[in-house]
Write a protein that holds these residues in place. Structure first.
Motif, PDB file in Angstrom:
ATOM      1  N   MET A 221       0.826  -1.204   0.000  1.00 44.01           N
ATOM      2  CA  MET A 221       0.000   0.000   0.000  1.00 44.01           C
ATOM      3  C   MET A 221       0.865   1.260   0.000  1.00 44.01           C
ATOM      4  N   VAL A 222       1.944   1.236   0.766  1.00 46.83           N
ATOM      5  CA  VAL A 222       2.854   2.379   0.818  1.00 46.83           C
ATOM      6  C   VAL A 222       3.427   2.666  -0.567  1.00 46.83           C
ATOM      7  N   LEU A 223       3.924   1.631  -1.232  1.00 45.82           N
ATOM      8  CA  LEU A 223       4.517   1.805  -2.553  1.00 45.82           C
ATOM      9  C   LEU A 223       3.509   2.378  -3.537  1.00 45.82           C
ATOM     10  N   SER A 224       2.259   1.981  -3.414  1.00 48.62           N
ATOM     11  CA  SER A 224       1.250   2.419  -4.378  1.00 48.62           C
ATOM     12  C   SER A 224       1.033   3.923  -4.369  1.00 48.62           C
ATOM     13  N   THR A 225       1.266   4.586  -3.249  1.00 49.75           N
ATOM     14  CA  THR A 225       1.063   6.043  -3.195  1.00 49.75           C
ATOM     15  C   THR A 225       2.108   6.784  -4.016  1.00 49.75           C
ATOM     16  N   MET A 226       3.230   6.124  -4.303  1.00 48.14           N
ATOM     17  CA  MET A 226       4.301   6.735  -5.102  1.00 48.14           C
ATOM     18  C   MET A 226       4.323   6.183  -6.517  1.00 48.14           C
ATOM     19  N   GLY A 227       4.344   4.856  -6.639  1.00 49.10           N
ATOM     20  CA  GLY A 227       4.552   4.211  -7.927  1.00 49.10           C
ATOM     21  C   GLY A 227       3.317   3.611  -8.552  1.00 49.10           C
ATOM     22  N   GLY A 228       2.186   3.641  -7.839  1.00 48.38           N
ATOM     23  CA  GLY A 228       0.956   3.073  -8.379  1.00 48.38           C
ATOM     24  C   GLY A 228       0.466   3.839  -9.599  1.00 48.38           C
ATOM     25  N   TYR A 229      -0.157   3.114 -10.533  1.00 45.06           N
ATOM     26  CA  TYR A 229      -0.673   3.776 -11.738  1.00 45.06           C
ATOM     27  C   TYR A 229      -1.885   3.011 -12.242  1.00 45.06           C
ATOM     28  N   LYS A 230      -3.051   3.637 -12.081  1.00 46.01           N
ATOM     29  CA  LYS A 230      -4.301   3.093 -12.616  1.00 46.01           C
ATOM     30  C   LYS A 230      -5.155   4.287 -13.002  1.00 46.01           C
ATOM     31  N   GLU A 231      -5.282   4.509 -14.281  1.00 47.05           N
ATOM     32  CA  GLU A 231      -5.927   5.726 -14.767  1.00 47.05           C
ATOM     33  C   GLU A 231      -7.318   5.905 -14.178  1.00 47.05           C
ATOM     34  N   ASN A 232      -7.609   7.171 -13.818  1.00 43.89           N
ATOM     35  CA  ASN A 232      -8.892   7.566 -13.245  1.00 43.89           C
ATOM     36  C   ASN A 232      -9.170   6.939 -11.886  1.00 43.89           C
ATOM     37  N   ALA A 233      -8.134   6.396 -11.280  1.00 43.91           N
ATOM     38  CA  ALA A 233      -8.320   5.794  -9.958  1.00 43.91           C
ATOM     39  C   ALA A 233      -7.160   6.122  -9.018  1.00 43.91           C
ATOM     40  N   LEU A 234      -5.931   5.845  -9.449  1.00 44.89           N
ATOM     41  CA  LEU A 234      -4.766   6.078  -8.595  1.00 44.89           C
ATOM     42  C   LEU A 234      -3.556   6.420  -9.461  1.00 44.89           C
ATOM     43  N   ILE A 235      -3.001   7.594  -9.217  1.00 44.09           N
ATOM     44  CA  ILE A 235      -1.728   7.979  -9.821  1.00 44.09           C
ATOM     45  C   ILE A 235      -0.784   8.317  -8.678  1.00 44.09           C
ATOM     46  N   GLY A 236       0.318   7.608  -8.593  1.00 45.29           N
ATOM     47  CA  GLY A 236       1.274   7.870  -7.528  1.00 45.29           C
ATOM     48  C   GLY A 236       1.981   9.200  -7.708  1.00 45.29           C
ATOM     49  N   THR A 237       2.618   9.670  -6.648  1.00 47.69           N
ATOM     50  CA  THR A 237       3.296  10.968  -6.719  1.00 47.69           C
ATOM     51  C   THR A 237       4.590  10.907  -7.511  1.00 47.69           C
ATOM     52  N   ALA A 238       5.156   9.720  -7.687  1.00 50.21           N
ATOM     53  CA  ALA A 238       6.385   9.580  -8.493  1.00 50.21           C
ATOM     54  C   ALA A 238       6.264   8.350  -9.381  1.00 50.21           C
ATOM     55  N   PRO A 239       5.377   8.381 -10.375  1.00 46.37           N
ATOM     56  CA  PRO A 239       5.123   7.184 -11.176  1.00 46.37           C
ATOM     57  C   PRO A 239       6.298   6.761 -12.055  1.00 46.37           C
ATOM     58  N   ASP A 240       7.248   7.670 -12.303  1.00 45.57           N
ATOM     59  CA  ASP A 240       8.374   7.329 -13.167  1.00 45.57           C
ATOM     60  C   ASP A 240       9.688   7.151 -12.404  1.00 45.57           C
ATOM     61  N   ALA A 241       9.645   7.201 -11.081  1.00 45.01           N
ATOM     62  CA  ALA A 241      10.835   6.916 -10.284  1.00 45.01           C
ATOM     63  C   ALA A 241      11.107   5.411 -10.299  1.00 45.01           C
ATOM     64  N   SER A 242      12.298   5.034  -9.879  1.00 38.26           N
ATOM     65  CA  SER A 242      12.648   3.621  -9.703  1.00 38.26           C
ATOM     66  C   SER A 242      12.730   3.310  -8.216  1.00 38.26           C
ATOM     67  N   TYR A 243      12.586   2.012  -7.890  1.00 37.90           N
ATOM     68  CA  TYR A 243      12.427   1.652  -6.485  1.00 37.90           C
ATOM     69  C   TYR A 243      13.235   0.406  -6.109  1.00 37.90           C
ATOM     70  N   TYR A 244      13.778   0.424  -4.896  1.00 38.53           N
ATOM     71  CA  TYR A 244      14.258  -0.766  -4.221  1.00 38.53           C
ATOM     72  C   TYR A 244      13.309  -1.041  -3.057  1.00 38.53           C
ATOM     73  N   LEU A 245      12.991  -2.317  -2.838  1.00 39.56           N
ATOM     74  CA  LEU A 245      12.041  -2.710  -1.808  1.00 39.56           C
ATOM     75  C   LEU A 245      12.746  -3.569  -0.762  1.00 39.56           C
ATOM     76  N   PHE A 246      12.816  -3.071   0.459  1.00 37.36           N
ATOM     77  CA  PHE A 246      13.530  -3.765   1.530  1.00 37.36           C
ATOM     78  C   PHE A 246      12.582  -4.068   2.691  1.00 37.36           C
ATOM     79  N   ILE A 247      12.523  -5.330   3.074  1.00 38.98           N
ATOM     80  CA  ILE A 247      11.730  -5.746   4.234  1.00 38.98           C
ATOM     81  C   ILE A 247      12.630  -5.713   5.464  1.00 38.98           C
TER      82      ILE A 247
END
Length: 535
Positions: A221-247
């Motif tokens: 859910m956290v990642l979706s606020t930045m990188g999520g992309y679903k037109e007319n529903a959710l556009i993240g704040t940085a849709p074209d950034a790249s990401y590393y995911l660390f647990i």
């Protein structure tokens, strides 16, 4: 009876000393440091080295790995299990009995041993402060299955002004440190990230596994606020950034090893060359109450994770952290690493820009303004693990919303240092002239950093004369018919407040003494802050 008492005391002592404890063992030096410093590519990626070069940051011993022979000797010590490493703090997180941990002090290269249970440290204060009921802030989030779109959480920050200039995070790398990322590789809102190879990698520091598409759904859910992309529903704040995911967080339990996992992950992120670390984790209370922090620990220098976060900033990284969701509890203050001096600590507001009741407050224990800034965390729009667009509450989401906008801003100003970008964000915020410990410096205006105030209005704005003797005049777009101007002293005391119009844009400052003052200017779609010098 005396013999029974003696036996009971002995039995208690044996149990106490046989119980496993968590601790950190710190080393005195790094004997092979110069060899690594002579060949930095053995420690850091070229992108990491470039970040340092671009910001005039010199390599030092904190960049050098922990000495392997030291690690091996600790690992070979009786009853000791190594849980995590930190080159920045030259330490290992270990687990063992009190006796076995204490025995490590006899090793010549050991500087000190610090127990997570402060009562076991000879120089530690007594842990007699009120124990808090704060837990990891991600556990407090709730999801309402109401579909909507993410426009408000972006427009509140005037982020669309950056997006319209094609600043969408391209070329910037964000490391997300969280509790898990299940279905990021399959859910529809992340398809764009996967197809464009914007997920650069990751790691599970809890299970020591290469599989990071697992664990708690919070990170998804956290990642979706930045990188999520679903037109007319959710556009993240940085849709074209790249990401590393660390647990780094194990959801079912709370243990200080999670702080050490976090620091180890931050070090990995640094070595890979990330620009921004965002973390929606916060630490205050642990399952073992003897390990729990107290408010006095929230001074930016005590907690292991906060010290690591500060070092990350010293490497040229911007670190963004959730303030926490404890605003309505008996201990409402921010946790760690939100207490670190240079961390951008993000609180939560509603869609109407009102502080969310749950959002943790400041100050830090040593009196600094915290949180630093605010963004929407009430009814934030996110993707769940099934790809459904839902709303959820928590500073866990206001934090990454900000992190994504920072990537866009830094893309617009690639030559700026992390310190300069951080300051730009603070100065753009609507309470910069008069910060407080509920809102910090307020809600940033990312569009204003480009001189683009809003897609709805022109960016024409000026204040003159400045310096001023008797009056100042505010010139602004004809589309803004009314505005509210406030003048503050350098201590944040409001001295003047007046409504002005385009027809009468003059504000008298004749009553003010000579000196420096701050102003805030608020009109529909346009917010400005700045300085006025009274002659």
């Amino acid at each position: 009876m005396k013999h029974i008492f003696t036996f009971t005391l002995l039995l208690f002592s044996l149990v106490m000393f046989s119980q496993e404890e968590d601790a950190w063992v710190y080393f005195k030096d790094k004997p092979n440091a110069q060899l690594f410093l002579n060949k930095p590519s053995d420690m850091l990626s070229q992108r990491s080295l470039d970040r340092r070069t671009n910001q005039n940051i010199a390599l030092n011993s904190t960049d050098v790995p922990v000495e392997k022979t030291y690690i091996n000797q600790v690992k070979a010590s009786a009853g000791i299990k190594i849980m995590a490493h930190s080159k920045w703090l030259n330490a290992l997180h270990i687990r063992g009995t009190q006796i076995n941990i204490q025995a490590l002090k006899s090793l010549s290269f050991v500087d000190k041993v610090v127990f997570a249970n402060k009562a076991l440290n000879t120089t530690a204060k007594k842990v007699n402060e009120n124990l808090v009921t704060q837990t990891n802030d991600k556990l407090k989030t709730t999801v309402d299955y109401a579909y909507g779109n993410s426009a408000n959480q972006i427009q509140m920050l005037n982020g669309q002004a950056l997006h319209k200039q094609n600043y969408t995070g391209a070329g910037k790398i964000i490391a997300v440190l969280d509790g898990g990322f299940p279905n990021v590789n399959t859910a529809e809102p992340f398809k764009k990230l996967i197809d464009n190879h914007q997920i650069l990698g990751g790691y599970d520091f809890v299970s020591k596994s290469e599989n990071f598409y697992t664990g708690d759904n919070h990170g998804t859910m956290v990642l979706s606020t930045m990188g999520g992309y679903k037109e007319n529903a959710l556009i993240g704040t940085a849709p074209d950034a790249s990401y590393y995911l660390f647990i780094t967080e194990y959801d079912p339990t709370e243990n200080p090893v999670e702080e050490s996992n976090w620091v180890e992950a931050a070090e990995k992120a640094d070595s890979l060359g990330v620009d921004i670390i965002t973390t929606s984790l916060g630490y205050f209370e642990y399952d073992n109450v003897n390990y729990s922090h107290t408010y006095s620990d929230m001074n930016g220098t005590t907690n292991f994770i906060s010290r690591g976060a500060e070092i990350a900033f010293s490497k040229g990284i911007i670190v963004v952290a959730s303030a926490g969701n404890e605003g309505t509890t008996s201990e409402p203050h921010i946790g760690a690493p939100a207490d670190a001096v240079s961390v951008l600590t993000v609180g939560s507001v509603t869609s109407a820009k009102v502080k969310s009741g749950f959002s943790s407050i400041g100050p830090s224990f040593d009196g600094r303004i915290k949180p630093d800034i605010m963004a929407q965390g009430t009814a934030a729009v996110v993707s769940d693990v099934n790809g459904n667009i839902v709303t959820t509450n928590g500073t866990s989401f206001s934090c990454p919303i900000i992190a994504g906008m920072i990537a866009c801003l830094w893309q617009a100003y690639p030559s700026k240092t992390n310190k300069e970008i951080r300051q730009m964000i603070l100065e753009s915020s609507d309470k910069f002239a008069a910060p407080n410990n509920n809102y910090g410096y307020g809600i940033p205006n990312f569009g204003s950093t480009l001189g683009v105030e809003s897609f709805q209005v022109l960016s024409h704005f000026s204040v003159f004369p400045n310096p001023a003797k008797t009056f100042v005049s505010f010139s602004f777009s004809n589309e803004n018919y009314n505005a509210l101007v406030s003048i503050y002293s350098v201590l944040g005391q409001k001295l003047i407040e007046k409504k002005i119009t385009n027809q009468n844009p003059i504000l008298s400052v004749e009553a003010l003494d000579s000196g420096l003052y701050f102003y805030t200017f608020d009109a529909e779609g346009l917010h400005k802050t700045g300085k006025i010098i009274k002659q």
